[in-house]
Design an enzyme around this catalytic site. Structure first.
Site, mmCIF file in Angstrom:
data_model
loop_
_atom_site.group_PDB
_atom_site.id
_atom_site.type_symbol
_atom_site.label_atom_id
_atom_site.label_comp_id
_atom_site.label_asym_id
_atom_site.label_seq_id
_atom_site.Cartn_x
_atom_site.Cartn_y
_atom_site.Cartn_z
ATOM 1 N N LYS A 132 6.897 0.763 16.312
ATOM 2 C CA LYS A 132 7.253 -0.433 17.089
ATOM 3 C C LYS A 132 8.764 -0.569 17.294
ATOM 4 O O LYS A 132 9.221 -1.393 18.086
ATOM 5 C CB LYS A 132 6.671 -1.678 16.431
ATOM 6 C CG LYS A 132 5.145 -1.721 16.490
ATOM 7 C CD LYS A 132 4.563 -2.882 15.714
ATOM 8 C CE LYS A 132 3.049 -2.920 15.840
ATOM 9 N NZ LYS A 132 2.397 -1.704 15.303
ATOM 10 N N SER B 176 10.523 3.122 8.701
ATOM 11 C CA SER B 176 10.489 2.389 9.963
ATOM 12 C C SER B 176 9.093 2.485 10.587
ATOM 13 O O SER B 176 8.128 2.873 9.930
ATOM 14 C CB SER B 176 11.572 2.919 10.910
ATOM 15 O OG SER B 176 11.716 2.069 12.028
ATOM 16 N N GLU C 15 2.902 -8.078 21.852
ATOM 17 C CA GLU C 15 2.023 -6.943 21.577
ATOM 18 C C GLU C 15 1.973 -5.995 22.767
ATOM 19 O O GLU C 15 1.949 -6.416 23.920
ATOM 20 C CB GLU C 15 0.614 -7.460 21.263
ATOM 21 C CG GLU C 15 -0.263 -6.482 20.541
ATOM 22 C CD GLU C 15 -1.532 -7.136 20.012
ATOM 23 O OE1 GLU C 15 -1.968 -6.751 18.921
ATOM 24 O OE2 GLU C 15 -2.083 -8.026 20.682
ATOM 25 N N LYS D 128 13.344 -3.824 13.205
ATOM 26 C CA LYS D 128 13.264 -2.505 12.563
ATOM 27 C C LYS D 128 14.146 -1.488 13.298
ATOM 28 O O LYS D 128 14.723 -0.592 12.659
ATOM 29 C CB LYS D 128 11.810 -2.026 12.520
ATOM 30 C CG LYS D 128 10.907 -2.857 11.617
ATOM 31 C CD LYS D 128 11.325 -2.805 10.156
ATOM 32 C CE LYS D 128 10.971 -1.491 9.491
ATOM 33 N NZ LYS D 128 11.278 -1.489 8.049
ATOM 34 N N SER E 205 0.821 -1.218 0.000
ATOM 35 C CA SER E 205 0.000 0.000 0.000
ATOM 36 C C SER E 205 0.852 1.264 0.000
ATOM 37 O O SER E 205 0.572 2.214 -0.736
ATOM 38 C CB SER E 205 -0.918 -0.010 1.227
ATOM 39 O OG SER E 205 -1.685 -1.187 1.269
#
Length: 328
Positions: A127, A124, A257, A139, A15
């Site tokens: 997170k 980046s 998470e 990352k 995207s």
């Protein structure tokens, strides 16, 4: 800046890549090379851009140095988007995330230096700030490699941008929620307290261009983004669906998470400046020629960290944001 230039975009069939390529074409570049390993997505993208002769599609993987070196020949600008991005995938297959997000990024750096690229922009994520999962850690390592590359004996300049959750991208929570509402009549949320940063695709590319046009090399550009509760986002989408029988299911937090995301860590805030009304710039802790002099008149931010749990936007504002993006 891009007129008559050759541009390479890694991972360009996602995207971000679609929107970036669309906007790059307005600058009348000589050529844009679409470098990715997804043959099907490349074919679709080629059709959607009406076989634009300025777009050249290259099947390749950033894990392979030789194909990257070939793709970088005569290139002026590199936008490095390619990555494994899904938190559960990176948790379950950390070695693959390491190969792509870390070693692959170093391959991009090496190829860009060998081919005398002018500027490399690394995409980046929030997170990467004080990471709690392997995706964020990989990352963050990519960020460090990109920043450190500015200390090498090369004229190529390297800069990072750090974004949040981009509305409507592949695998976006918005698409997941809308599908769950339509097909299951319920929405799965990991934790009712969860908050996230959001930005539109247009703002994401605006951030990319801001860093490209105005960076010296070695910075991390961060956009000030709206923050909302995932629960509020789900309720706005449920309301927009005109269904009254939709339940909310608590799934529990997945490995790695976070409840709240962090755009600037406490450590980073010590070297972060308020660039303007819309952007922060994180300056590196290592010495890079020219940076200190360039930014000496800017003020450092007066925050310990910048996370997604404060100053949340309302449901009305979420609705407006989704309407603007064409999602409801």
């Amino acid at each position: 800046m891009f007129k008559d230039q050759i541009i390479l975009v890694t991972g360009a069939t996602g995207s971000w890549g679609y929107e970036l390529v669309k906007q790059l074409l307005t600058y009348n570049p000589k050529e844009i090379r679409i470098f990715s390993r997804n043959e099907s997505n490349q074919f679709t993208m080629k059709q959607e851009f009406d076989n634009n002769p300025k777009l050249h599609f290259l099947i390749g993987d950033i894990k392979e140095k030789e194909s990257l070196n070939e793709a970088c020949q005569d290139v002026d600008y590199v936008f490095h988007l390619a990555a494994l991005k899904h938190v559960p995938v990176c948790e379950e297959q950390p070695l693959e995330a390491l190969k792509t997000n870390v070693i692959g990024t170093q391959n991009v750096i090496d190829a860009s230096i060998i081919c005398n690229v002018k500027r490399v922009v690394y995409i980046s994520t929030d997170k990467a700030s004080n990471p709690s999962n392997f995706y964020g850690l990989s990352k963050a390592m990519g960020e460090r490699l990109i920043i450190h590359a500015n200390t090498l004996n090369t004229k190529t300049r390297f800069v990072c941008i750090r974004g949040g959750n981009v509305l409507g991208t592949n695998g976006s929570v918005i698409h997941v929620f809308k599908k769950q509402i339509k097909e299951k009549g319920k929405v799965g949320i990991t934790d009712l307290r969860m908050t996230r940063f959001f930005l539109t695709l247009e703002d994401a590319i605006k951030l990319v261009f801001k860093a490209t046009f105005e960076s010296i090399g070695g910075e991390i550009f961060v956009m000030k983004m709206p923050k909302c509760k995932i629960l509020d986002l789900a309720k706005v989408l449920i309301e927009a669906s005109n269904r009254e029988d939709v339940d909310i299911e608590i799934l529990g937090i997945r490995p790695g998470e976070k409840i709240h995301e962090l755009l600037l860590s406490e450590y980073e805030s010590r070297t972060t400046i308020a660039y303007d009304d819309e952007y922060f710039v994180i300056l590196p802790s290592i010495n890079i020629n020219g940076l200190e002099e360039h930014y000496h008149n800017f003020e450092y931010v007066d925050i310990e960290n910048y996370n997604s749990s404060t100053a949340l936007i309302s449901r009305d504002q979420i609705k407006e944001m989704l309407q603007k993006g064409g999602f409801i």
